[in-house]
Scaffold this motif. Structure first.
Motif, PDB file in Angstrom:
ATOM      1  N   THR A 116       0.685  -1.335  -0.129  1.00 30.20           N
ATOM      2  CA  THR A 116       0.044   0.054   0.158  1.00 30.20           C
ATOM      3  C   THR A 116       0.916   1.329   0.112  1.00 30.20           C
ATOM      4  O   THR A 116       0.458   2.337  -0.463  1.00 30.20           O
ATOM      5  CB  THR A 116      -0.930  -0.014   1.428  1.00 30.20           C
ATOM      6  OG1 THR A 116      -0.074  -0.009   2.419  1.00 30.20           O
ATOM      7  CG2 THR A 116      -2.085  -0.990   1.183  1.00 30.20           C
ATOM      8  N   ARG A 117       2.027   1.208   0.469  1.00 28.96           N
ATOM      9  CA  ARG A 117       2.860   2.364   0.639  1.00 28.96           C
ATOM     10  C   ARG A 117       3.960   2.259  -0.357  1.00 28.96           C
ATOM     11  O   ARG A 117       4.980   3.100  -0.345  1.00 28.96           O
ATOM     12  CB  ARG A 117       3.566   2.491   1.978  1.00 28.96           C
ATOM     13  CG  ARG A 117       2.468   2.843   3.187  1.00 28.96           C
ATOM     14  CD  ARG A 117       1.710   4.235   2.950  1.00 28.96           C
ATOM     15  NE  ARG A 117       2.733   5.312   2.871  1.00 28.96           N
ATOM     16  CZ  ARG A 117       3.201   5.729   3.968  1.00 28.96           C
ATOM     17  NH1 ARG A 117       2.624   5.626   5.286  1.00 28.96           N
ATOM     18  NH2 ARG A 117       3.932   6.750   3.778  1.00 28.96           N
ATOM     19  N   LEU A 173      -4.207   3.558   5.818  1.00 32.48           N
ATOM     20  CA  LEU A 173      -4.828   2.562   6.132  1.00 32.48           C
ATOM     21  C   LEU A 173      -6.077   2.881   7.123  1.00 32.48           C
ATOM     22  O   LEU A 173      -6.819   2.389   7.164  1.00 32.48           O
ATOM     23  CB  LEU A 173      -3.937   1.691   7.002  1.00 32.48           C
ATOM     24  CG  LEU A 173      -2.651   0.922   6.385  1.00 32.48           C
ATOM     25  CD1 LEU A 173      -2.066   0.185   7.183  1.00 32.48           C
ATOM     26  CD2 LEU A 173      -3.214   0.416   4.943  1.00 32.48           C
ATOM     27  N   ARG A 174      -6.049   4.120   7.580  1.00 28.42           N
ATOM     28  CA  ARG A 174      -7.265   4.511   8.720  1.00 28.42           C
ATOM     29  C   ARG A 174      -8.388   4.473   7.704  1.00 28.42           C
ATOM     30  O   ARG A 174      -8.419   5.094   6.856  1.00 28.42           O
ATOM     31  CB  ARG A 174      -6.685   5.849   9.200  1.00 28.42           C
ATOM     32  CG  ARG A 174      -8.007   6.119  10.140  1.00 28.42           C
ATOM     33  CD  ARG A 174      -7.246   7.373  11.165  1.00 28.42           C
ATOM     34  NE  ARG A 174      -6.239   6.739  11.963  1.00 28.42           N
ATOM     35  CZ  ARG A 174      -6.387   6.117  13.163  1.00 28.42           C
ATOM     36  NH1 ARG A 174      -7.596   5.653  13.528  1.00 28.42           N
ATOM     37  NH2 ARG A 174      -5.300   5.769  13.690  1.00 28.42           N
ATOM     38  N   ASP A 175      -9.503   3.772   8.389  1.00 29.15           N
ATOM     39  CA  ASP A 175     -10.736   3.729   7.933  1.00 29.15           C
ATOM     40  C   ASP A 175     -10.797   2.727   6.753  1.00 29.15           C
ATOM     41  O   ASP A 175     -12.004   2.692   6.262  1.00 29.15           O
ATOM     42  CB  ASP A 175     -11.498   5.165   7.761  1.00 29.15           C
ATOM     43  CG  ASP A 175     -11.554   5.914   9.021  1.00 29.15           C
ATOM     44  OD1 ASP A 175     -11.758   5.363  10.142  1.00 29.15           O
ATOM     45  OD2 ASP A 175     -11.348   7.144   9.059  1.00 29.15           O
ATOM     46  N   ALA A 210      -4.378  -4.758  12.015  1.00 33.24           N
ATOM     47  CA  ALA A 210      -4.870  -3.861  11.408  1.00 33.24           C
ATOM     48  C   ALA A 210      -5.761  -2.974  12.221  1.00 33.24           C
ATOM     49  O   ALA A 210      -5.571  -1.644  11.994  1.00 33.24           O
ATOM     50  CB  ALA A 210      -5.713  -4.603  10.500  1.00 33.24           C
ATOM     51  N   ARG A 211      -6.445  -3.463  13.172  1.00 37.03           N
ATOM     52  CA  ARG A 211      -7.210  -2.325  14.149  1.00 37.03           C
ATOM     53  C   ARG A 211      -6.472  -1.539  14.727  1.00 37.03           C
ATOM     54  O   ARG A 211      -6.595  -0.225  14.982  1.00 37.03           O
ATOM     55  CB  ARG A 211      -7.920  -3.321  15.128  1.00 37.03           C
ATOM     56  CG  ARG A 211      -9.019  -4.453  14.607  1.00 37.03           C
ATOM     57  CD  ARG A 211     -10.314  -3.380  14.347  1.00 37.03           C
ATOM     58  NE  ARG A 211     -11.041  -3.003  15.537  1.00 37.03           N
ATOM     59  CZ  ARG A 211     -11.767  -1.892  15.668  1.00 37.03           C
ATOM     60  NH1 ARG A 211     -12.346  -1.516  14.629  1.00 37.03           N
ATOM     61  NH2 ARG A 211     -12.501  -1.695  16.701  1.00 37.03           N
ATOM     62  N   ARG A 254     -11.084  -1.066   9.521  1.00 31.23           N
ATOM     63  CA  ARG A 254     -12.185  -1.761   9.633  1.00 31.23           C
ATOM     64  C   ARG A 254     -12.172  -3.264   9.206  1.00 31.23           C
ATOM     65  O   ARG A 254     -11.243  -3.597   8.320  1.00 31.23           O
ATOM     66  CB  ARG A 254     -13.380  -1.055   9.102  1.00 31.23           C
ATOM     67  CG  ARG A 254     -13.600   0.441   9.676  1.00 31.23           C
ATOM     68  CD  ARG A 254     -14.672   0.795   8.712  1.00 31.23           C
ATOM     69  NE  ARG A 254     -14.464   1.148   7.586  1.00 31.23           N
ATOM     70  CZ  ARG A 254     -15.050   0.676   6.349  1.00 31.23           C
ATOM     71  NH1 ARG A 254     -16.182  -0.247   6.475  1.00 31.23           N
ATOM     72  NH2 ARG A 254     -14.575   0.991   5.091  1.00 31.23           N
ATOM     73  N   ILE A 255     -12.723  -4.241   9.845  1.00 32.70           N
ATOM     74  CA  ILE A 255     -12.436  -5.714   9.603  1.00 32.70           C
ATOM     75  C   ILE A 255     -13.782  -6.064   9.229  1.00 32.70           C
ATOM     76  O   ILE A 255     -14.784  -5.942   9.859  1.00 32.70           O
ATOM     77  CB  ILE A 255     -12.094  -6.251  10.747  1.00 32.70           C
ATOM     78  CG1 ILE A 255     -10.795  -5.618  11.583  1.00 32.70           C
ATOM     79  CG2 ILE A 255     -11.810  -7.675  10.673  1.00 32.70           C
ATOM     80  CD1 ILE A 255      -9.542  -5.559  10.582  1.00 32.70           C
TER      81      ILE A 255
END
Length: 327
Positions: A118-119, A146-148, A167-168, A173-174
């Motif tokens: 992702t980065r 990643l947030r939200d 991840a949390r 979110r999961i």
């Protein structure tokens, strides 16, 4: 009984020391890599116990080569898709695996892969190592935060849940898809949403695979599944390579069906699909999920403890089949 124990791959010394306490003969391969089938059958002759690795094909032919005295095969892995469990059950040979001890190491690596893809971290390191010119700019090599974002887990066992915890902590979110829904208490712990596989593929920002290799999951992530994912979504695989159709994945990454993929496992290990090697939006590492000193030592030691238990007529610690004593 004076046991003969065959170990098909070099193992950490603490595990070897445990096996020596059984007395008898201990043969540990020092030949490097997986043993060819003919050689595996040769060294297995007369074995009461075989400590195998996930590259060994453990089937009826291996049991026949070993002989009727074979009592246990201890697989140094959580997955046992390399073992023909029904064939061994028919011959009354106990099968064990090594669950639990590699949960955190594998989840750590899965989350590291998530961050890498992702980065764009692998891409950035290659740029530096290739000595390409660069300078800081607001638009330079932008990744995805990643947030939200929604992490979609296919498989929600120990490793999937450990991945969810990581991840949390990063504000994700999961959601999960699994053959069996977990308890309401576990869902509440992660504030996790249960989805069908098709819903998860359509909605998730990151799809992370934590399922065993079975007839149902083999080739599960195919062209149809990849087409169902969002164009800005990412795929992470630390389960088994054969869960993903690599040729379809190459097409998906080239055509922009998905944004990127990060793989620790491959369809035909150690071979990697040529097309993947050419793609900057593919992060590729050589099956390092459990590769810490501590974890690999404990995996081998658990396999050794399973062998000792069965040879002594006690229940195995982590039986695959059956939940019985070794007598």
């Amino acid at each position: 009984m004076t046991p003969r124990i065959v170990v098909t791959t070099p193992i950490p010394e603490p595990a070897a020391e445990l096996l020596r306490t059984a007395g008898g003969e201990l043969w540990i391969s020092q030949e490097g890599g997986s043993l060819p089938t003919e050689r595996l059958h040769e060294v297995a002759q007369g074995a009461h116990a075989i400590v195998a690795n996930l590259r060994d094909r453990v089937d009826a032919e291996l049991v026949e080569a070993a002989g009727e005295q074979l009592r246990v095969v201890a697989n140094i892995a959580v997955g046992y898709d390399n073992v023909d469990v029904p064939a061994l059950a028919e011959r009354n040979v106990q099968v064990t695996n090594t669950p639990g001890v590699l949960t955190d190491a594998t989840a750590d690596l899965a989350f590291a892969l998530l961050l890498m893809v992702t980065r764009r971290l692998g891409e950035g390191e290659r740029l530096i190592r290739d000595r390409q010119p660069w300078s800081f700019e607001l638009s330079f090599m932008l990744g995805s935060g990643l947030r939200d974002k929604l992490l979609g887990l296919i498989g929600f066992g120990q490793i999937g849940q450990a991945m969810a915890r990581r991840a949390r902590a990063s504000g994700m979110r999961i959601a999960y898809a699994a053959r069996n829904r977990v308890s309401a208490e576990v869902e509440a712990e992660f504030d996790a949403v249960y989805l069908s596989r098709s819903e998860l593929l359509e909605r998730a920002d990151v799809v992370s695979l934590h399922c065993p290799l079975t007839s149902e999951t083999r080739g599960m992530i195919d062209a149809h599944a990849l087409r169902a994912m969002r164009a800005d979504a990412f795929l992470v695989n630390t389960s088994r390579g054969q869960v993903v159709d690599e040729s379809a994945l190459v097409t998906a990454l080239r055509q922009g069906w998905i944004a990127g993929a990060a793989l620790d496992v491959f369809e035909r290990e150690p071979e990697v699909a040529e097309g993947l090697l050419e793609l900057d939006n593919a992060v590729l590492i050589p099956h390092l999920g459990s590769a810490t000193v501590e974890t690999r030592t404990e995996m081998a030691s658990l396999a050794a403890r399973n062998v000792l238990a069965v040879l002594a007529g006690r229940p195995a610690l982590t039986p695959v089949w059956p939940n019985r004593t070794g007598g």
